[in-house]
Design a protein around this motif. Structure first.
Motif, mmCIF file in Angstrom:
data_model
loop_
_atom_site.group_PDB
_atom_site.id
_atom_site.type_symbol
_atom_site.label_atom_id
_atom_site.label_comp_id
_atom_site.label_asym_id
_atom_site.label_seq_id
_atom_site.Cartn_x
_atom_site.Cartn_y
_atom_site.Cartn_z
ATOM 1 N N PHE A 1 0.645 -1.779 -0.078
ATOM 2 C CA PHE A 1 -0.201 -0.262 0.399
ATOM 3 C C PHE A 1 0.916 1.672 -0.027
ATOM 4 C CE2 PHE A 1 -3.932 -2.274 0.184
ATOM 5 C CZ PHE A 1 -3.774 -3.305 0.954
ATOM 6 N N PRO A 2 0.673 2.489 -0.640
ATOM 7 C CA PRO A 2 0.568 4.043 -0.434
ATOM 8 C C PRO A 2 1.973 3.623 1.019
ATOM 9 C CG PRO A 2 -1.221 4.223 -1.451
ATOM 10 C CD PRO A 2 -0.642 2.299 -1.077
ATOM 11 N N GLY A 3 3.157 4.259 0.675
ATOM 12 C CA GLY A 3 3.534 4.916 2.230
ATOM 13 C C GLY A 3 3.518 3.892 3.347
ATOM 14 N N GLY A 4 3.558 2.377 2.584
ATOM 15 C CA GLY A 4 3.604 0.978 4.012
ATOM 16 C C GLY A 4 4.944 0.714 4.603
ATOM 17 N N PRO A 5 5.341 0.422 5.692
ATOM 18 C CA PRO A 5 6.116 -0.063 5.528
ATOM 19 C C PRO A 5 6.555 -1.214 5.127
ATOM 20 C CG PRO A 5 5.235 -0.558 7.307
ATOM 21 C CD PRO A 5 4.560 0.160 6.949
ATOM 22 N N GLU A 6 6.092 -2.351 4.500
ATOM 23 C CA GLU A 6 5.720 -2.825 3.032
ATOM 24 C C GLU A 6 7.032 -3.449 2.384
ATOM 25 O OE1 GLU A 6 3.194 -2.484 4.672
ATOM 26 O OE2 GLU A 6 2.029 -2.008 2.332
ATOM 27 N N LEU A 7 6.612 -1.762 1.501
ATOM 28 C CA LEU A 7 7.210 -1.369 0.348
ATOM 29 C C LEU A 7 9.020 -1.523 0.803
ATOM 30 C CD1 LEU A 7 4.928 1.872 -0.666
ATOM 31 C CD2 LEU A 7 5.118 -0.257 -1.738
ATOM 32 N N GLU A 8 8.865 -1.597 2.172
ATOM 33 C CA GLU A 8 11.180 -0.946 2.925
ATOM 34 C C GLU A 8 11.035 -2.448 3.114
ATOM 35 O OE1 GLU A 8 10.718 2.368 1.176
ATOM 36 O OE2 GLU A 8 12.093 1.428 1.709
ATOM 37 N N ALA A 9 10.380 -3.445 2.791
ATOM 38 C CA ALA A 9 10.699 -4.736 3.640
ATOM 39 C C ALA A 9 12.314 -4.982 3.382
ATOM 40 C CB ALA A 9 10.091 -5.819 2.943
ATOM 41 N N PRO A 10 12.902 -5.495 4.232
ATOM 42 C CA PRO A 10 14.558 -6.428 4.269
ATOM 43 C C PRO A 10 14.679 -6.573 2.861
ATOM 44 C CG PRO A 10 13.501 -6.554 6.259
ATOM 45 C CD PRO A 10 12.914 -6.054 5.243
ATOM 46 N N PRO A 11 15.383 -6.828 2.346
ATOM 47 C CA PRO A 11 15.782 -7.614 0.908
ATOM 48 C C PRO A 11 15.462 -9.070 1.326
ATOM 49 C CG PRO A 11 17.569 -6.357 1.348
ATOM 50 C CD PRO A 11 16.483 -6.092 2.742
#
Ligand code: 6PG
Length: 247
Positions: free
Chosen positions: A157-167
């Motif tokens: 989702f926009p701005g969600g922390p899931e977009l920055e999940a660890p590699p």
């Protein structure tokens, strides 16, 4: 005009007229990619989308003669509800695709929704790794995606922390602004590692999000789904495309 100047070309965008055409064309494209995977590698790993758009596509897909026993079905995302819940993506695919095709249970890899979301995501990572143990990350052959009016895709989702999940993460828990709120989703890393990503988007309510993706708006999660070594296709119905933005 090079793709950078022609966003529709960069997204391999195909315009269709109406929901029936969207479903039919989506099924054709998915069928071709599944055939291709089976012919080349003896198996197709197919990630299903949820929501409402895929219903008609899955129904259309059941009319395609494919070696279905060679397809493994996984989910791009799931709502953390029971799989009999009307909001369940697994239920939707079971009703419209898996049961009509008589798919063997061993080929259906549904996420567990009886766990806490973070645990369910980690459990699903084991499933994904076991399906393609030689690739890091596992490579999905075909990923079907939709997009919400806010530009979310899968459950990113926009701005969600899931977009920055660890590699290292393949599947991640997220919170949706819409009910059901608790979700799990493939990470961007898994999506861009896929061989073929197909977006099917229809409806005037998606027009703004489609325009923003075509403009490369980084605040839209779907913008970032560009396979590293694979193909990207967008099939959009006329209602969802602002003619200006597709030039
Ligand atoms: C979900 C989906 C989600 C969906 C979009 C579009 O679980 O809701 O995976 O990403 O593709 O929300 O949904 P519609 O097809 O219903 O417009």
């Amino acid at each position: 005009m090079d793709d950078a100047l022609n966003p529709a070309a960069a997204h391999n965008l195909e315009l269709v007229r109406g929901t029936t055409a969207l479903a039919r064309r989506g099924a054709e494209i998915l069928s071709d990619h599944l055939w291709n995977a089976i012919e080349r590698r003896g198996r197709a790993l197919f990630a299903l989308a949820g929501g409402s758009t895929p219903r008609a596509t899955y129904t259309a897909l059941t009319a395609h003669e494919l070696p279905w026993p060679f397809v493994d079905f996984v989910w791009g995302d799931e709502r953390m509800v029971d799989d009999e819940d009307p909001a369940s993506n697994v239920r939707m695919a079971r009703e419209t695709l898996l049961e009509p095709l008589g798919i063997e249970g061993s080929r259906i890899h549904a996420p567990r929704t009886d766990l806490r979301p973070e645990e369910a995501a980690l459990e699903y990572e084991k499933v994904l790794r076991a399906l393609d143990p030689r690739s890091h990350p596992p490579r999905l052959d075909v990923v079907l995606l939709g997009m919400g009016p806010d530009g979310h895709t899968a459950s990113l989702f926009p701005g969600g922390p899931e977009l920055e999940a660890p590699p290292s993460r393949l599947m991640i828990d997220s919170i949706s602004p819409f009910e059901p709120r608790e979700r799990i989703s493939l990470t961007l890393r898994m999506l861009i590692a896929a061989r073929h990503v197909v977006f099917l988007v229809g409806g005037a309510d998606k027009r703004d999000a489609v325009s923003r993706v075509l403009a490369g708006d980084p605040t839209i999660p779907a913008t970032h789904v560009v396979p590293v070594d694979g193909t990207l296709q967008w099939v959009v119905d006329r209602d969802a495309l602002d003619e200006e933005s597709s030039r």
